[in-house]
Design a protein around this motif. Structure first.
Motif, short mmCIF file in Angstrom:
data_model
loop_
_atom_site.label_atom_id
_atom_site.label_comp_id
_atom_site.label_asym_id
_atom_site.label_seq_id
_atom_site.Cartn_x
_atom_site.Cartn_y
_atom_site.Cartn_z
N ARG A 430 -0.63 4.77 6.54
CA ARG A 430 -0.10 6.10 6.81
C ARG A 430 -1.06 6.91 7.68
NH1 ARG A 430 1.16 9.75 2.62
NH2 ARG A 430 2.68 10.70 4.05
N ARG A 431 -2.34 6.76 7.35
CA ARG A 431 -3.32 7.49 8.17
C ARG A 431 -3.25 7.05 9.62
NH1 ARG A 431 -6.48 7.66 3.46
NH2 ARG A 431 -7.31 5.58 3.79
N GLU A 432 -2.95 5.76 9.78
CA GLU A 432 -2.83 5.24 11.14
C GLU A 432 -1.44 5.50 11.70
OE1 GLU A 432 -3.80 1.19 10.44
OE2 GLU A 432 -5.93 1.62 10.06
N ARG A 433 -0.62 6.20 10.94
CA ARG A 433 0.76 6.51 11.30
C ARG A 433 1.57 5.25 11.56
NH1 ARG A 433 1.21 11.68 11.34
NH2 ARG A 433 3.28 11.77 12.29
N ASN A 434 1.20 4.21 10.85
CA ASN A 434 1.97 2.97 10.91
C ASN A 434 3.01 3.03 9.78
OD1 ASN A 434 3.02 0.41 10.92
ND2 ASN A 434 1.03 -0.64 10.89
N PHE A 435 4.06 3.82 10.02
CA PHE A 435 5.01 4.11 8.95
C PHE A 435 5.86 2.91 8.58
CE2 PHE A 435 4.27 8.42 10.81
CZ PHE A 435 3.52 8.90 9.74
N LYS A 436 6.04 2.03 9.54
CA LYS A 436 6.83 0.85 9.24
C LYS A 436 6.15 0.04 8.14
CE LYS A 436 9.22 -2.94 11.61
NZ LYS A 436 8.49 -4.13 11.14
N LYS A 437 4.87 -0.17 8.35
CA LYS A 437 4.11 -0.93 7.36
C LYS A 437 4.05 -0.17 6.02
CE LYS A 437 -0.32 -3.19 6.53
NZ LYS A 437 -1.72 -3.32 6.97
N ALA A 438 3.84 1.14 6.12
CA ALA A 438 3.76 1.95 4.91
C ALA A 438 5.05 1.85 4.10
CB ALA A 438 3.49 3.41 5.27
N ASP A 439 6.18 1.91 4.80
CA ASP A 439 7.45 1.84 4.10
C ASP A 439 7.70 0.46 3.50
OD1 ASP A 439 7.83 4.45 4.71
OD2 ASP A 439 9.29 4.12 6.32
N GLU A 440 7.20 -0.57 4.21
CA GLU A 440 7.35 -1.91 3.66
C GLU A 440 6.60 -2.04 2.35
OE1 GLU A 440 7.81 -4.30 7.91
OE2 GLU A 440 6.01 -4.61 6.67
N ILE A 441 5.41 -1.49 2.34
CA ILE A 441 4.62 -1.58 1.10
C ILE A 441 5.29 -0.77 -0.01
CG2 ILE A 441 2.41 -0.98 0.03
CD1 ILE A 441 1.09 -1.59 2.75
N ARG A 442 5.83 0.39 0.37
CA ARG A 442 6.50 1.20 -0.64
C ARG A 442 7.70 0.45 -1.23
NH1 ARG A 442 8.06 7.05 1.17
NH2 ARG A 442 9.71 5.98 2.31
N ASP A 443 8.45 -0.23 -0.36
CA ASP A 443 9.60 -1.01 -0.84
C ASP A 443 9.15 -2.17 -1.72
OD1 ASP A 443 11.23 0.69 0.49
OD2 ASP A 443 11.56 -0.62 2.22
N GLN A 444 8.04 -2.77 -1.29
CA GLN A 444 7.53 -3.91 -2.04
C GLN A 444 7.14 -3.47 -3.46
OE1 GLN A 444 4.19 -5.71 -0.06
NE2 GLN A 444 3.69 -7.00 -1.82
N LEU A 445 6.48 -2.32 -3.54
CA LEU A 445 6.08 -1.83 -4.86
C LEU A 445 7.29 -1.39 -5.68
CD1 LEU A 445 2.86 0.12 -3.90
CD2 LEU A 445 3.00 -1.85 -5.41
N LEU A 446 8.26 -0.84 -4.99
CA LEU A 446 9.47 -0.42 -5.69
C LEU A 446 10.13 -1.62 -6.36
CD1 LEU A 446 11.40 1.93 -6.31
CD2 LEU A 446 12.67 1.31 -4.25
N ALA A 447 10.09 -2.74 -5.66
CA ALA A 447 10.67 -3.96 -6.21
C ALA A 447 9.93 -4.37 -7.49
CB ALA A 447 10.62 -5.09 -5.18
N GLN A 448 8.68 -3.98 -7.57
CA GLN A 448 7.91 -4.28 -8.78
C GLN A 448 8.00 -3.15 -9.80
OE1 GLN A 448 3.90 -5.90 -8.06
NE2 GLN A 448 4.46 -6.01 -5.91
N GLY A 449 8.85 -2.18 -9.51
CA GLY A 449 9.05 -1.11 -10.49
C GLY A 449 8.08 0.05 -10.36
N ILE A 450 7.37 0.13 -9.23
CA ILE A 450 6.45 1.24 -9.03
C ILE A 450 7.04 2.18 -7.98
CG2 ILE A 450 4.11 1.92 -8.35
CD1 ILE A 450 4.03 0.19 -10.78
N ILE A 451 7.24 3.42 -8.38
CA ILE A 451 7.79 4.40 -7.44
C ILE A 451 6.64 5.24 -6.88
CG2 ILE A 451 9.26 6.44 -7.23
CD1 ILE A 451 10.91 5.24 -9.58
N LEU A 452 6.55 5.32 -5.57
CA LEU A 452 5.51 6.13 -4.93
C LEU A 452 6.12 7.43 -4.41
CD1 LEU A 452 3.50 3.53 -2.82
CD2 LEU A 452 3.24 4.15 -5.22
N GLU A 453 5.37 8.51 -4.61
CA GLU A 453 5.81 9.79 -4.06
C GLU A 453 4.63 10.43 -3.34
OE1 GLU A 453 7.17 12.05 -7.38
OE2 GLU A 453 8.95 10.81 -7.70
N ASP A 454 4.86 10.82 -2.09
CA ASP A 454 3.83 11.53 -1.34
C ASP A 454 4.00 13.02 -1.58
OD1 ASP A 454 2.79 9.19 -0.02
OD2 ASP A 454 4.72 9.16 1.02
#
Length: 465
Positions: A430-454
RNA sequence: GGCGGCGUAGCCAAGUGGUAAGGCAGAAGUCUGCAAAACUUCUAUUCACCCGUUCGAUUCGGGUCGCCGCCUCCA
């Protein structure tokens, strides 16, 4: 001042224990021939709220609950021919009952007592009633003679003079002198378990157990007797008759009766077959906390229509509370004290207490908490909530949780290092403004049951339900 | 037939003789890379209906309608 509505007088009464600070309370427990259904648990939940509230108010409480482990249905369904078989059968369902209670955070009463462990108490009570002319023996069974107790009908407000009794006479195999007379002791039938006692062989009628056991543990007169409305008649009416005729003393100070749980606008009951158990609900994915909330949200003297939608609404409402607490626990606050927040906290607490003191008005008490949540959220949002407010807010929610135990365990769950690494990686992205990668990680964690909120205060996470 | 209770927004629901808490759902906006959450505003001139008491009733009294329960085992 706690006020409770008494079924006998129909009035709201200031609650004052008979003996100092000590409250003696008896609650009618389950008949353990099957799983309890969710309607049963509505009653046990309101009794649990009463129990918790009395303790919160500083009373010393002795709360007794019976287990009906001998009656027509337990004998019928267990097909028991001997006492040991009956006991084995009923113990299983009693165990399940307390498992279910635990799932709903219903505290175990101070004393849980089995009917079959108190046969001598019941026999003794029947003997007293026979000696005093309030009971008679017929064909080896014993009956209570209602004509000897003029106040009979006082609790259920039944006027037998103007009633057509013939319409409701059951086909009873036992002979009674008056159709209204009820069995204290039933003569043994073939192939059924029985006790051999000084008044003969047989088994107790239903009502006598509660009189015998409540007075055994709580004395001839005690403070509160609770149950659901369908206990009013005949069960509690009969208890009063038996008990007062045996002791000559007033039996119970305060009668509390919870209204029914309805399904599709109809009372849920085993005899109607429209019931479901807690296990059914948990099996289809309802959370026990949402069920508890649903059962608590309508004051106990009002009927509650139970639907899957009401459980959903409860789940969302709990979610709102937990979101607030998550923010509250994870944000950092400036030093100082915000007096407006302190004031809001005090108001919420006063309303919370006033609600529960008003015959356990749970809906009012919940409203007070939510009102505060909005104010607290606003304060956090504008950055005006201070470190000096943390203690009173924590106390408010501790008090809430003490009566409505529907919030998740507040201890923070530990993230494993792999997940932590992913979160760090996403922050970097996110700091690098690589939002595609950031969103992929967020989705990946969501699949594991972890919800991220900024949030403005940084990243926050929670586990999915 | 007798007795008791209930009828508040799309749903759940509190409440009071002085002009409608709260939750859920919905709409718009703020914030935000997006998402989520949160916040703000909006969603009942009205509390089943009709009479009456009152300066004033959703709240009191009477009646009507509707729903539910009990009078039989049931939490």
């Amino acid at each position: 001042m706690l006020k409770l509505k008494d079924t006998l007088t129909g009035k709201l009464q200031d609650f004052q224990p008979l003996e100092g600070n000590h409250v003696r309370m008896y609650a009618c427990g389950p008949t353990v021939y099957d799983f309890a259904h969710i309607g049963n648990f509505r009653t046990y939940v309101y009794e649990d709220i009463l129990r918790r509230w009395l303790k919160f108010k500083g009373y010393q409480l002795t709360h007794v609950m019976n287990i009906t482990d001998v009656d027509d249905k337990t004998i019928r369904d267990s097909k028991a021919k001997e006492l040991a078989q009956l006991r084995a059968y009923t113990e299983r369902y009693a165990r399940c009952f307390f498992e279910d209670c635990m799932a709903l955070s219903i505290e175990r009463p101070d004393k849980v007592v089995n009917a079959t462990d108190h046969i001598p108490d019941m026999v003794h009570l029947i003997q007293k009633l026979v000696e005093s002319g309030h009971a008679y023996k017929k064909d080896d069974s014993y009956y209570f003679k209602i004509s000897t107790y003029p106040k009979y009908g006082q609790l259920a407000k039944l006027d037998f003079d103007g009633m057509k009794i013939g319409a409701s006479v059951d086909i009873d195999e036992y002979e009674k002198e008056d159709v209204r007379d009820f069995a204290l002791w039933k003569a043994p039938k073939d192939e059924e378990p029985f006790w051999d006692t000084p008044i003969g062989k047989g088994r107790p009628g239903w009502h006598i157990e509660c009189s015998a056991m409540s007075m055994h543990y709580l004395g001839a007169s005690f403070d509160i007797h609770c149950g659901a409305v369908d206990n009013i008649f005949p069960h509690h009416e009969n208890e009063i008759a038996q008990s007062e005729c045996a002791t000559g003393k007033p039996f119970v100070r305060l009668w509390l009766h919870g209204e029914h749980l309805m399904v599709n606008g109809e009372k849920m009951s085993k005899s109607k077959g429209n019931f479901f158990t807690l296990r059914d609900l948990l099996g289809k994915g309802d959370s026990p906390r949402a069920i508890r909330y649903t059962l608590s949200s309508v004051p106990y003297r009002k009927p509650l229509n139970f639907t899957s939608e009401s459980v959903q609404q409860a789940q969302s409402a709990i979610g709102r509370l937990e979101e607030f607490l998550l923010r509250f626990e994870t944000d950092t606050f400036p030093e100082g004290v915000n007096e407006r927040v302190e004031e809001a906290c005090r108001t919420a607490r006063d309303k919370f207490v006033a609600g529960l003191d008003d015959d356990l008005n749970t809906a009012g008490a919940l409203g007070a908490i939510f009102e505060f949540v909005r104010q607290g959220n606003t304060a956090i949002g504008e950055g005006s909530l201070c470190q000096g407010n943390v203690a009173s807010i924590s106390t408010l929610f501790d008090d809430f949780q003490a009566i409505f135990p529907v919030l998740k365990d507040p201890t923070r769950q530990i993230l494993d290092s792999q997940i932590e690494a992913l979160i760090a990686e996403r922050n970097q992205a996110r700091r690098e403004r690589n939002f595609k990668k950031a969103d992929e990680i967020r989705d990946q964690l969501l699949a594991q049951g972890i919800i991220l909120e900024d949030t403005r205060a940084g990243l926050r996470w929670k586990r999915k339900e």
